[in-house]
Design an enzyme around this catalytic site. Structure first.
Site, PDB file in Angstrom:
ATOM      1  N   LYS A   1      49.454 -19.986  31.708  1.00  0.00           N
ATOM      2  CA  LYS A   1      50.369 -20.075  32.856  1.00  0.00           C
ATOM      3  C   LYS A   1      51.788 -19.658  32.471  1.00  0.00           C
ATOM      4  O   LYS A   1      52.424 -18.873  33.158  1.00  0.00           O
ATOM      5  CB  LYS A   1      50.417 -21.506  33.425  1.00  0.00           C
ATOM      6  CG  LYS A   1      49.123 -21.960  34.086  1.00  0.00           C
ATOM      7  CD  LYS A   1      49.313 -23.280  34.822  1.00  0.00           C
ATOM      8  CE  LYS A   1      49.702 -24.441  33.926  1.00  0.00           C
ATOM      9  NZ  LYS A   1      48.681 -24.812  32.936  1.00  0.00           N
TER      10      LYS A   1
ATOM     11  N   ARG B   1      50.327 -31.051  40.281  1.00  0.00           N
ATOM     12  CA  ARG B   1      49.204 -31.294  39.372  1.00  0.00           C
ATOM     13  C   ARG B   1      48.254 -32.354  39.917  1.00  0.00           C
ATOM     14  O   ARG B   1      47.289 -32.709  39.247  1.00  0.00           O
ATOM     15  CB  ARG B   1      49.730 -31.743  38.013  1.00  0.00           C
ATOM     16  CG  ARG B   1      49.803 -30.597  36.995  1.00  0.00           C
ATOM     17  CD  ARG B   1      50.376 -31.145  35.725  1.00  0.00           C
ATOM     18  NE  ARG B   1      49.922 -30.486  34.545  1.00  0.00           N
ATOM     19  CZ  ARG B   1      50.624 -29.556  33.897  1.00  0.00           C
ATOM     20  NH1 ARG B   1      51.772 -29.138  34.368  1.00  0.00           N
ATOM     21  NH2 ARG B   1      50.176 -29.051  32.770  1.00  0.00           N
TER      22      ARG B   1
ATOM     23  N   ARG C   1      48.809 -21.663  19.621  1.00  0.00           N
ATOM     24  CA  ARG C   1      50.029 -21.362  20.401  1.00  0.00           C
ATOM     25  C   ARG C   1      51.284 -21.772  19.624  1.00  0.00           C
ATOM     26  O   ARG C   1      51.349 -22.842  19.039  1.00  0.00           O
ATOM     27  CB  ARG C   1      49.964 -22.130  21.723  1.00  0.00           C
ATOM     28  CG  ARG C   1      51.222 -21.997  22.540  1.00  0.00           C
ATOM     29  CD  ARG C   1      50.964 -22.255  23.987  1.00  0.00           C
ATOM     30  NE  ARG C   1      50.708 -23.651  24.312  1.00  0.00           N
ATOM     31  CZ  ARG C   1      50.388 -24.050  25.542  1.00  0.00           C
ATOM     32  NH1 ARG C   1      50.256 -23.165  26.517  1.00  0.00           N
ATOM     33  NH2 ARG C   1      50.168 -25.324  25.791  1.00  0.00           N
TER      34      ARG C   1
ATOM     35  N   ARG D   1      53.913 -27.169  19.842  1.00  0.00           N
ATOM     36  CA  ARG D   1      54.240 -28.294  20.721  1.00  0.00           C
ATOM     37  C   ARG D   1      53.528 -29.558  20.260  1.00  0.00           C
ATOM     38  O   ARG D   1      52.373 -29.505  19.833  1.00  0.00           O
ATOM     39  CB  ARG D   1      53.789 -27.974  22.153  1.00  0.00           C
ATOM     40  CG  ARG D   1      54.883 -27.422  22.997  1.00  0.00           C
ATOM     41  CD  ARG D   1      54.362 -26.900  24.301  1.00  0.00           C
ATOM     42  NE  ARG D   1      53.565 -27.848  25.067  1.00  0.00           N
ATOM     43  CZ  ARG D   1      53.115 -27.596  26.296  1.00  0.00           C
ATOM     44  NH1 ARG D   1      53.395 -26.459  26.889  1.00  0.00           N
ATOM     45  NH2 ARG D   1      52.387 -28.477  26.940  1.00  0.00           N
TER      46      ARG D   1
ATOM     47  N   ARG E   1      44.139 -33.712  27.969  1.00  0.00           N
ATOM     48  CA  ARG E   1      44.801 -32.950  29.042  1.00  0.00           C
ATOM     49  C   ARG E   1      43.764 -32.211  29.895  1.00  0.00           C
ATOM     50  O   ARG E   1      43.924 -32.086  31.107  1.00  0.00           O
ATOM     51  CB  ARG E   1      45.819 -31.964  28.437  1.00  0.00           C
ATOM     52  CG  ARG E   1      47.081 -32.672  27.935  1.00  0.00           C
ATOM     53  CD  ARG E   1      47.889 -31.828  26.972  1.00  0.00           C
ATOM     54  NE  ARG E   1      48.374 -30.598  27.545  1.00  0.00           N
ATOM     55  CZ  ARG E   1      48.775 -29.563  26.815  1.00  0.00           C
ATOM     56  NH1 ARG E   1      48.732 -29.604  25.487  1.00  0.00           N
ATOM     57  NH2 ARG E   1      49.229 -28.491  27.403  1.00  0.00           N
TER      58      ARG E   1
HETATM   59  P1  AMP Z   1      52.785 -27.918  30.570  1.00  0.00           P
HETATM   60  O1  AMP Z   1      54.027 -27.458  29.903  1.00  0.00           O
HETATM   61  O2  AMP Z   1      52.641 -27.398  31.977  1.00  0.00           O
HETATM   62  O3  AMP Z   1      51.543 -27.709  29.753  1.00  0.00           O
HETATM   63  O4  AMP Z   1      52.943 -29.518  30.727  1.00  0.00           O
HETATM   64  C1  AMP Z   1      53.010 -30.349  29.585  1.00  0.00           C
HETATM   65  C2  AMP Z   1      52.913 -31.804  29.981  1.00  0.00           C
HETATM   66  O5  AMP Z   1      54.027 -32.133  30.837  1.00  0.00           O
HETATM   67  C3  AMP Z   1      51.682 -32.200  30.766  1.00  0.00           C
HETATM   68  O6  AMP Z   1      50.567 -32.452  29.936  1.00  0.00           O
HETATM   69  C4  AMP Z   1      52.181 -33.469  31.466  1.00  0.00           C
HETATM   70  O7  AMP Z   1      52.227 -34.564  30.560  1.00  0.00           O
HETATM   71  C5  AMP Z   1      53.620 -33.099  31.813  1.00  0.00           C
HETATM   72  N1  AMP Z   1      53.712 -32.472  33.130  1.00  0.00           N
HETATM   73  C6  AMP Z   1      54.019 -31.167  33.418  1.00  0.00           C
HETATM   74  N2  AMP Z   1      54.000 -30.945  34.737  1.00  0.00           N
HETATM   75  C7  AMP Z   1      53.666 -32.125  35.316  1.00  0.00           C
HETATM   76  C8  AMP Z   1      53.435 -32.538  36.660  1.00  0.00           C
HETATM   77  N3  AMP Z   1      53.538 -31.685  37.696  1.00  0.00           N
HETATM   78  N4  AMP Z   1      53.101 -33.831  36.872  1.00  0.00           N
HETATM   79  C9  AMP Z   1      53.001 -34.707  35.863  1.00  0.00           C
HETATM   80  N5  AMP Z   1      53.154 -34.373  34.567  1.00  0.00           N
HETATM   81  C10 AMP Z   1      53.483 -33.095  34.292  1.00  0.00           C
END
Ligand code: AMP
Length: 226
Positions: free
Chosen positions: A13, A88, A127, A161, A172
């Site tokens: 993404k 989400r 990554r 990360r 996740r």
């Molecule tokens: P990402 O960078 O999109 O992979 O998001 C990393 C982490 O941030 C996720 O595993 C969640 O813990 C948190 N996170 C990101 N976006 C959301 C969202 N819309 N709602 C809740 N938690 C989020």
């Protein structure tokens, strides 16, 4: 244009969002990056969010909705945005419907990046992100930097990360299946959803995504605005 990008962790993404947003000259808004900025600032919101992120869980809805609502209210989103990682779950999707309705705007498209789970784990394990700009994303095998551990674009140090460790990734993925997959149905019901295969080279996936929103190479550009 207002676009959402949905897909499991590791679908690419972030990688695609940066390219799509640049191509379409719209703002890229990453929910995860906004939360990581709060973590870097050491705010209470950031500390709370970090605990959930490290456990591979979603950050509470009231926190993420507030962060996104505040971001969408900024003037730079007037020409459009590409939202990556939000909504989400169904509650967030309904909240976004409300935020957009309040500003009398609507989404143009929702792209669902589809990828087999085995591929997800491989991608996430390799990554690496740039410390200076998290939008600079590499992979030790699929898109390695020219100099190991250094960002090609700005020379920043590359790092992994802390929620990209395998056990957290598996959690996740479970959260994605139970909470985020229903969001796909929400937008399918609204007639906005297009599924895009996220398997292949970065450029191939980008081309598919652009074609899905009518901006592929064969499509005519928008007429100039009057
Ligand atoms: P990402 O960078 O999109 O992979 O998001 C990393 C982490 O941030 C996720 O595993 C969640 O813990 C948190 N996170 C990101 N976006 C959301 C969202 N819309 N709602 C809740 N938690 C989020």
């Amino acid at each position: 244009m207002r676009i959402l990008l949905i897909g499991p962790p590791g679908a690419g993404k972030g990688t695609q969002a940066v390219r799509l947003a640049a191509h379409l000259s719209i703002q890229h808004i990453s929910a995860g990056d906004l939360l990581r900025e709060h973590i870097d600032q050491g705010s209470e919101l950031g500390r709370n969010a970090h605990t959930h992120m490290l456990a591979g869980l979603l950050v509470p809805d009231e926190v993420t909705i507030e962060v996104i609502e505040e971001r969408l209210a900024r003037a730079d989103t007037v020409r459009g945005f590409l939202l990556d990682g939000f909504p989400r779950n169904r509650f967030q999707a309904e909240a976004l419907d409300g935020i957009l309705a309040a500003s009398e705007s609507r989404l143009d498209a929702v792209l669902d990046l589809e990828i087999p789970e085995a591929e997800v784990v491989r991608r996430i394990a390799g990554r690496r992100l740039c410390r200076q700009d998290r939008r600079h994303i590499f992979h030790v095998e699929y898109s390695p930097p020219e100099v190991a551990g250094r960002c090609n674009l700005c020379g920043g140090e590359l790092y992994q990360r802390d929620d990209d460790l395998e056990a957290t990734v598996r959690r996740r993925l479970e959260v994605y299946r139970s909470e985020t997959a229903p969001v796909v149905d929400h937008y399918r019901a609204q007639g906005l959803l297009t599924t895009v295969s996220a398997v292949g080279r970065v450029q191939e996936i980008l081309d598919r995504a652009l074609a899905a929103i009518g901006r592929g190479q064969d499509e005519a550009p928008d007429p100039p605005r009057s």
